[in-house]
Design a protein around this motif. Structure first.
Motif, PDB file in Angstrom:
ATOM      1  N   ASN A  64       0.960   3.736   2.096  1.00  0.00           N
ATOM      2  CA  ASN A  64       0.920   5.095   1.554  1.00  0.00           C
ATOM      3  C   ASN A  64       2.309   5.687   1.315  1.00  0.00           C
ATOM      4  O   ASN A  64       2.490   6.541   0.452  1.00  0.00           O
ATOM      5  N   ALA A  65       3.299   5.239   2.069  1.00  0.00           N
ATOM      6  CA  ALA A  65       4.638   5.829   1.963  1.00  0.00           C
ATOM      7  C   ALA A  65       5.626   4.962   1.196  1.00  0.00           C
ATOM      8  O   ALA A  65       6.697   5.439   0.804  1.00  0.00           O
ATOM      9  N   GLU A 109      -0.416  -1.327  -9.611  1.00  0.00           N
ATOM     10  CA  GLU A 109      -1.454  -1.008  -8.619  1.00  0.00           C
ATOM     11  C   GLU A 109      -1.593  -2.156  -7.628  1.00  0.00           C
ATOM     12  O   GLU A 109      -1.532  -3.333  -8.002  1.00  0.00           O
ATOM     13  N   VAL A 110      -1.762  -1.836  -6.357  1.00  0.00           N
ATOM     14  CA  VAL A 110      -1.914  -2.848  -5.306  1.00  0.00           C
ATOM     15  C   VAL A 110      -3.230  -3.595  -5.509  1.00  0.00           C
ATOM     16  O   VAL A 110      -4.289  -2.982  -5.629  1.00  0.00           O
ATOM     17  N   GLN A 111      -3.147  -4.908  -5.558  1.00  0.00           N
ATOM     18  CA  GLN A 111      -4.336  -5.715  -5.797  1.00  0.00           C
ATOM     19  C   GLN A 111      -5.282  -5.705  -4.609  1.00  0.00           C
ATOM     20  O   GLN A 111      -6.497  -5.588  -4.764  1.00  0.00           O
ATOM     21  N   MET A 134       8.239   4.593  -4.752  1.00  0.00           N
ATOM     22  CA  MET A 134       7.074   4.010  -5.440  1.00  0.00           C
ATOM     23  C   MET A 134       5.936   3.781  -4.455  1.00  0.00           C
ATOM     24  O   MET A 134       5.493   2.634  -4.268  1.00  0.00           O
ATOM     25  N   PRO A 135       5.455   4.826  -3.791  1.00  0.00           N
ATOM     26  CA  PRO A 135       4.388   4.631  -2.792  1.00  0.00           C
ATOM     27  C   PRO A 135       3.091   4.155  -3.434  1.00  0.00           C
ATOM     28  O   PRO A 135       2.847   4.386  -4.618  1.00  0.00           O
ATOM     29  N   ARG A 136       2.304   3.447  -2.637  1.00  0.00           N
ATOM     30  CA  ARG A 136       0.987   2.963  -3.054  1.00  0.00           C
ATOM     31  C   ARG A 136       1.060   2.072  -4.304  1.00  0.00           C
ATOM     32  O   ARG A 136       0.167   2.096  -5.141  1.00  0.00           O
TER      33      ARG A 136
END
Length: 217
Positions: free
Chosen positions: A27-28, A18-20, A76-78
């Motif tokens: 998104n893409a 997950e993006v910190q 592997m977006p987001r």
């Protein structure tokens, strides 16, 4: 750990996760981050270097941009992929060694890639093309070219040169660097396949002038 001659580098990959920082989320595609550091004992000069100095920031950017070319981020977006590389012993060619170590770490982590990205330096000293310059050769004042390619796709992902060369000499040095990159790629594929088969530590060496050693646990 990845070794090229006397240069030793370790690399680690974390993700996809997950993006910190949500403001950086794509998104893409996956967000790729890279951090390059040199251990205080990596050179004869043991002066502590501040984290995020100009050279480290530049090399971190070069490695990140090079890795972004090969990683299939659209699958592997987001998400976020973190790459950490640290030089344990520096004897020239640290940039190339870091790229090769990062490639190996990505492959070992199962990150989907278009192709392996491998890098090698080549130079021209005393009217002689040289592959994988060490610190003494690199400091002698000759031209130095750092090349990164995706061998199967025949695509250049990195090209840096710190001095002028005639066209004929540049072509000879480039050809030498390409051959070095392909040799590294073949070696990484061989060792990665060996690890897949044996599922254990792998340590080996090539007999060429530029020796490679990989230790994966």
């Amino acid at each position: 750990m990845f070794e090229m001659g006397n240069t030793k580098v370790i690399a680690a990959v974390y993700g996809p996760k997950e993006v910190q920082n949500r403001s950086q989320q794509l998104n893409a595609n996956a967000l790729v981050r890279c951090e390059y550091t040199m251990a205080n004992f990596s050179t004869g000069d043991r002066m502590r270097k501040p984290k995020g100095d100009r050279r480290s920031t530049e090399i971190s950017l070069v490695i990140r941009q090079t890795m972004e070319e090969c990683i299939l981020t659209n699958l592997m977006p987001r998400s976020q992929i973190d790459i950490f590389v640290q030089v344990l012993q520096a004897d020239g060619g640290t940039r190339s060694a870091c790229i090769n170590a990062a490639t190996l770490a990505l492959a070992d982590a199962g990150i989907p890639m278009r192709d392996l990205v491998t890098s090698c330096s080549a130079g021209y000293l005393n009217s002689t093309p040289l592959l994988d310059l060490n610190y003494v050769e690199d400091s002698a004042g000759g031209a130095d070219v750092t090349l990164g390619i995706m061998p199967k796709l025949d695509k250049v992902t990195l090209l840096q040169m710190d001095a002028k060369l005639s066209l004929d000499t540049f072509e000879n040095v480039m050809q030498l660097a390409v051959e070095g990159c392909k040799a590294v790629a073949d070696y990484i594929r061989e060792e990665t396949l060996m690890k897949t088969i044996l599922q254990g530590p792998m340590i080996s060496r090539t007999p060429n002038r530029s020796s490679f050693r990989i230790c994966v646990f």
